[in-house]
Write a protein that holds these residues in place. Structure first.
Motif, PDB file in Angstrom:
ATOM      1  N   ARG A 124      -1.392  -7.673 -10.325  1.00  0.00           N
ATOM      2  CA  ARG A 124      -0.424  -8.906  -9.763  1.00  0.00           C
ATOM      3  C   ARG A 124       0.014  -8.244  -8.315  1.00  0.00           C
ATOM      4  O   ARG A 124       0.235  -9.080  -7.259  1.00  0.00           O
ATOM      5  CB  ARG A 124       0.730  -9.212 -10.700  1.00  0.00           C
ATOM      6  CG  ARG A 124       0.288  -9.895 -11.874  1.00  0.00           C
ATOM      7  CD  ARG A 124       1.523 -10.060 -12.736  1.00  0.00           C
ATOM      8  NE  ARG A 124       2.468 -10.790 -12.383  1.00  0.00           N
ATOM      9  CZ  ARG A 124       3.548 -11.039 -12.890  1.00  0.00           C
ATOM     10  NH1 ARG A 124       4.228 -10.300 -13.887  1.00  0.00           N
ATOM     11  NH2 ARG A 124       4.587 -11.817 -12.230  1.00  0.00           N
ATOM     12  N   TYR A 125       0.096  -7.042  -8.338  1.00  0.00           N
ATOM     13  CA  TYR A 125       0.770  -6.463  -7.130  1.00  0.00           C
ATOM     14  C   TYR A 125      -0.375  -6.478  -6.041  1.00  0.00           C
ATOM     15  O   TYR A 125      -0.048  -6.898  -4.820  1.00  0.00           O
ATOM     16  CB  TYR A 125       1.168  -5.173  -7.333  1.00  0.00           C
ATOM     17  CG  TYR A 125       1.552  -4.235  -6.149  1.00  0.00           C
ATOM     18  CD1 TYR A 125       2.731  -4.356  -5.801  1.00  0.00           C
ATOM     19  CD2 TYR A 125       0.764  -3.199  -5.595  1.00  0.00           C
ATOM     20  CE1 TYR A 125       3.197  -3.403  -4.564  1.00  0.00           C
ATOM     21  CE2 TYR A 125       1.065  -2.660  -4.360  1.00  0.00           C
ATOM     22  CZ  TYR A 125       2.431  -2.880  -3.726  1.00  0.00           C
ATOM     23  OH  TYR A 125       2.761  -2.109  -2.715  1.00  0.00           O
ATOM     24  N   ASP A 126      -1.491  -6.273  -6.385  1.00  0.00           N
ATOM     25  CA  ASP A 126      -2.449  -6.092  -5.350  1.00  0.00           C
ATOM     26  C   ASP A 126      -2.985  -7.602  -4.706  1.00  0.00           C
ATOM     27  O   ASP A 126      -3.165  -7.975  -3.600  1.00  0.00           O
ATOM     28  CB  ASP A 126      -3.860  -5.440  -5.815  1.00  0.00           C
ATOM     29  CG  ASP A 126      -3.832  -4.013  -5.705  1.00  0.00           C
ATOM     30  OD1 ASP A 126      -2.678  -3.514  -5.144  1.00  0.00           O
ATOM     31  OD2 ASP A 126      -4.642  -3.525  -6.362  1.00  0.00           O
ATOM     32  N   ALA A 127      -2.941  -8.437  -5.920  1.00  0.00           N
ATOM     33  CA  ALA A 127      -3.069 -10.008  -5.594  1.00  0.00           C
ATOM     34  C   ALA A 127      -2.051 -10.564  -4.837  1.00  0.00           C
ATOM     35  O   ALA A 127      -2.148 -11.249  -3.740  1.00  0.00           O
ATOM     36  CB  ALA A 127      -3.285 -11.037  -6.512  1.00  0.00           C
ATOM     37  N   THR A 128      -0.653  -9.957  -4.924  1.00  0.00           N
ATOM     38  CA  THR A 128       0.357 -10.589  -4.042  1.00  0.00           C
ATOM     39  C   THR A 128       0.275 -10.065  -2.430  1.00  0.00           C
ATOM     40  O   THR A 128       0.579 -10.741  -1.719  1.00  0.00           O
ATOM     41  CB  THR A 128       1.767 -10.234  -4.668  1.00  0.00           C
ATOM     42  OG1 THR A 128       1.867 -10.610  -5.992  1.00  0.00           O
ATOM     43  CG2 THR A 128       2.859 -10.695  -3.949  1.00  0.00           C
ATOM     44  N   GLY A 129       0.004  -8.758  -2.415  1.00  0.00           N
ATOM     45  CA  GLY A 129      -0.323  -8.259  -1.055  1.00  0.00           C
ATOM     46  C   GLY A 129      -1.508  -8.884  -0.432  1.00  0.00           C
ATOM     47  O   GLY A 129      -1.294  -9.226   0.861  1.00  0.00           O
ATOM     48  N   CYS A 130      -2.423  -9.400  -1.075  1.00  0.00           N
ATOM     49  CA  CYS A 130      -3.652 -10.033  -0.688  1.00  0.00           C
ATOM     50  C   CYS A 130      -3.205 -11.336  -0.176  1.00  0.00           C
ATOM     51  O   CYS A 130      -3.711 -11.938   0.813  1.00  0.00           O
ATOM     52  CB  CYS A 130      -4.745  -9.980  -1.565  1.00  0.00           C
ATOM     53  SG  CYS A 130      -6.163 -10.972  -0.956  1.00  0.00           S
ATOM     54  N   LEU A 131      -2.498 -12.099  -0.896  1.00  0.00           N
ATOM     55  CA  LEU A 131      -2.087 -13.317  -0.579  1.00  0.00           C
ATOM     56  C   LEU A 131      -1.128 -13.498   0.582  1.00  0.00           C
ATOM     57  O   LEU A 131      -1.507 -14.171   1.517  1.00  0.00           O
ATOM     58  CB  LEU A 131      -1.386 -13.953  -1.866  1.00  0.00           C
ATOM     59  CG  LEU A 131      -0.707 -15.478  -1.513  1.00  0.00           C
ATOM     60  CD1 LEU A 131      -2.031 -16.351  -1.645  1.00  0.00           C
ATOM     61  CD2 LEU A 131       0.093 -15.892  -2.899  1.00  0.00           C
TER      62      LEU A 131
END
Length: 843
Positions: free
Chosen positions: A153-160
């Motif tokens: 979730r942390y990596d996906a949020t940064g990517c988004l």
């Protein structure tokens, strides 16, 4: 590779990943392919890694590797094997990886965590290289925001956040960050995610979205870590708006109430948390004056708390609020009168007396304040009352020392009953129920007496100007002078633990004369002087200082260019590749954010040996956050082959060599770069020293040794300017036990010039406002503060002067006192000041 033990097979495959000889690998390729079908996942995943490394180095040995791995990936079930296969396709054939992801994009949520992380990395790289692919994969990133893994979730949020700046995406990312902070148990992760929210806030367009989520951010206060709460409250204070301030204040007031019922085991954290809440309420009330009437009553009720620091903060806030909002004066005075008898700290009592004496402007309020002071002092005259009490003539204490007989019945060892009588004498309770101000005076704290005298003088002079009847004027003035005279008599009577000081005695005597004589000049000073001094102090302590960074307004001009992403796909700018930047930062290869000139780069090159030595060496020092990387260039200046050449390093100070350089062989006139990493554990000067030892090929003599010059590690690389309040500075100054006093020895002749040179050369920030440093009086005193990357604080007090009759070219003189929690910090900073204070600053 054909061994029946799967561990031996897997270990062999890992060994083949490091083998770089194509002739040795070629006959093994059929066996490596066969390992892809082994029943053990350990063998299969290492087989994928082996094929990956062999294909990168010698693609002719297995030209069909991408097709082979793609077909293997479609039938594999083990998560770790799928992750390795997918990672290989990302690096060798990205189109096949995208085709596989497109075929199973609806099943991404059911994948294992390690595979989801690789998918996020693939989506980021693809969208970074080709922004036109964003609509194709943005839904996949949205789905991963609901993953069961916090890391995903942390990596996906940064990517988004990087790939999209739409309000919907930013809101979803912010909500995911907030949810991570609330649910994650590791406080370090909470702080990292909070930093991400601060980074979002820096964008004015994103800030408006975060302002709508401020109530969700307040959920972070459920954490028990003080640093997490501090950052959350700072974020809330920055995001609060006129629309949300009422709700925020309601939550903060509830948190303040909850801190009063905290257990004793959490006293330290609760005390700090209460101070943070008070400061946040203070900032909100200053920004939005409409909420001040609802905050002040709640905070004033907390003045009776045992926590002196929080009570002092509340009093500071109350004083500022009542000055800036005159409509609150009546409410504040009435609440302070109600809580005055319950206050337990002398400093809070003094501050409360000042506010009451300054803002009690009505006749009724003045009379109530006088009555409260009389109740807090007790029976007057104080000396006579204390002498009667000491002699035992107090009627309230008649029965305290009367002995009483207590009868009890006990059971003996043989089971029979026995009667027992005991004579009991009551303890002397003369020190109990002593009025608070009277207790301070008996303890010798006569500064409280001076505060009482000043308050009474203000009240009496104001009462005289409001009342027309002479009898009322004389009665009030007489009571005020009687109280002050009684305190003066007590100070010289010998009853208190410590006698009154001459300063306090003179101050109280002046107050008595002022009440008696009622001169217009004195009435003007007591009536307006204190208020004007407060106004001047509030201007200096305004958080929005003139030197502070001005917040840039988010503004779009009418003629600004409009970027249509669909029409300008090829040149869409996403900024730097954050995945690559984070990898370079982790490996210590990320270039500095500052534009380093050639001179500044060469200044970090240190010559370790002489030009005439058989082995020449120089080092380039790369300073990272918590370690130092030495890139050492070694040149063989002889015609011999040097065998077993070893760079031997040792450290002095809080430095630790992570790994020893490996011995090497160097041909004639050859050169080689050797890197060494050194960990740093504290902020102090350190020294790296060592030598180079080697053998000459064909020689039977002893080993040769070349001694290296020392490398000095500068403390300035690890400290940065910081800011703290005057109260925090004084508190740390008292607590820190290590002090280093330095005598000023410089050729600089201007006071302000020396201070500016000191600030620029030590990376410290001057806390003294510029307004206090202006003018020419021949004397200058300033406080400096800095903080290291390890969280260590460094304080400095500069006291310099220039004699009034001296010539302009005469250097300044004085002292610099440094205080720190550790000895190394104080000594290292002192050495740095000693080295730099003699240098003439560049004009």
């Amino acid at each position: 590779l054909q061994h029946p033990n799967e561990y031996i097979k897997g270990s062999t495959l890992r060994f083949l990943c490091k083998l770089k000889e194509a002739e040795l690998l070629e006959p093994l390729m059929p066996a490596i392919r066969a390992c892809l079908e082994n029943r053990h996942s350990y063998v299969r995943r290492n087989a994928v890694l082996a094929i990956f490394t062999i294909y990168k180095s010698f693609d002719q040995l297995i030209p069909d590797a991408p097709e082979l791995i793609q077909s293997y990936l479609e039938g594999e079930q083990d998560p770790s094997c799928k992750r390795n296969a997918f990672m290989m396709l990302i690096h060798v054939d990205r189109e096949r990886a995208l085709d596989y992801l497109s075929s199973c994009i609806d099943q991404v949520n059911s994948f294992n965590e390690i595979l989801q992380l690789v998918i996020v990395e693939l989506v980021y790289k693809v969208c970074y290289d080709n922004p036109g692919q964003r609509p194709r994969f943005i839904r996949c990133i949205y789905n991963l925001l609901n993953s069961n893994s916090n890391a995903v979730r942390y990596d996906a949020t940064g990517c988004l956040v990087t790939l999209s700046s739409s309000p919907t995406a930013i809101k979803a990312a912010a909500q995911c960050y907030i949810d991570l902070i609330v649910k994650e148990s590791d406080n370090n992760i909470k702080l990292i995610v909070l930093d991400r929210l601060f980074a979002l806030k820096e964008n004015p367009a994103h800030e408006k979205i975060l302002q709508d989520l401020i109530m969700d951010i307040l959920r972070v206060l459920s954490s028990t870590d003080l640093e997490v709460r501090r950052k959350a409250l700072q974020l809330v204070s920055d995001l609060v708006t006129n629309r949300t301030v009422d709700e925020v204040i309601m939550v903060l007031k509830k948190e303040v109430t909850n801190t009063e019922s905290a257990s004793d085991s959490e006293t330290v954290d609760v005390s700090g948390y209460r101070q943070l809440l008070v400061k946040t309420l203070h900032q909100c009330s200053i920004k939005y004056s409409t909420v001040a009437p609802t905050i002040v009553p709640v905070l004033i009720d907390m003045l009776s708390d045992q926590d002196e620091v929080a009570s002092r903060d509340i009093l500071t806030f109350t004083r500022e609020a009542v000055q800036q909002y005159p409509s609150l004066q009546g409410l504040v005075v009435s609440k302070l009168l109600d809580v005055f008898s319950q206050i337990k700290c002398a400093e809070v009592h003094r501050g409360t007396l000042w506010i009451l004496g300054e803002y009690a402007t009505g006749v009724d309020d003045i009379s109530k304040v006088l009555q409260v002071i009389k109740n807090a002092i007790g029976e007057i005259p104080i000396v006579d009352a204390e002498m009667r009490k000491a002699a035992g003539d107090n009627p309230d204490d008649k029965d305290l020392d009367q002995p009483t007989v207590v009868h009890t019945v006990r059971v003996t060892k043989d089971g029979t009953y026995a009667s027992e009588s005991a004579l009991s004498v009551s303890k002397d309770k003369k020190d109990e129920n002593v009025p608070p101000i009277r207790g301070y005076l008996l303890d010798g704290k006569f500064f409280m007496g001076a505060a009482v005298a000043s308050t009474l003088a203000k009240l009496a002079l104001r009462y005289v100007s409001l009342v027309e009847q002479d009898s009322s004027k004389n009665m009030f003035s007489g009571e005020a002078m009687l109280i002050i005279a009684s305190i003066l008599h007590l100070g010289r009577s010998g009853i208190p633990k410590e006698p009154i000081t001459s300063d306090d005695y003179e101050r109280m005597s002046l107050c008595v004369r002022s009440i008696a004589e009622r001169q217009p000049v004195i009435m003007e000073v007591f009536g307006k002087g204190s208020r004007e001094a407060l106004v001047g102090m509030l201007k200096l302590s305004d958080p929005a200082t003139k030197d502070g960074p001005k917040k840039s307004l988010f503004r779009i001009e009418a003629d600004d260019l409009i970027n249509f992403r669909q029409l300008n796909v090829g040149s869409d700018d996403l900024g730097e590749n954050k995945l690559e930047a984070s990898l370079l930062q982790a490996t210590g290869k990320l270039p500095s954010q500052k534009d380093e000139t050639t001179d500044s780069t060469l200044s970090k090159v240190i010559q370790l040996t002489g030009f005439s030595d058989p082995v020449y060496s120089e080092a380039y020092v790369i300073v990272n956050q918590f370690d130092i990387v030495l890139d050492v260039l070694i040149v063989n200046q002889t015609s011999d082959t040097l065998q077993g050449l070893t760079l031997e390093l040792a450290t002095l100070g809080d430095l630790r060599l992570v790994d020893k350089p490996v011995p090497t062989t160097m041909g004639p006139h050859g050169f080689e770069n050797i890197k060494a990493t050194i960990k740093i554990s504290s902020t102090e000067n350190g020294i790296i020293f060592g030598n180079i030892v080697y053998d000459i090929a064909g020689s039977s003599g002893d080993r040769n040794c070349v001694v290296l010059n020392n490398i000095h590690i500068d403390i300035m690389d690890y400290i940065a300017p910081a800011t703290c309040t005057d109260e925090e500075f004084r508190k740390m100054w008292v607590e820190f036990e290590w002090e280093n006093k330095i005598t000023v020895n410089t050729n600089i002749s201007h006071l302000t010039g020396f201070l500016e040179h000191l600030v620029s050369s030590t990376n410290m920030k001057c806390l003294t406002p510029k307004e206090a440093l202006t003018g020419e009086c021949g004397f200058l005193a300033a406080n400096l503060y800095a903080r290291s990357i390890f969280g260590e604080d460094a304080l400095a007090n500069v006291s310099i002067e220039k004699l009034p009759d001296s010539e302009p070219s005469v250097p300044v003189q004085g002292h610099i006192r440094i205080r720190a929690k550790s000895q190394g910090m104080a000594l290292s900073l002192g050495d740095k000041i000693n080295m730099t204070q003699k240098k003439q600053p560049k004009s």
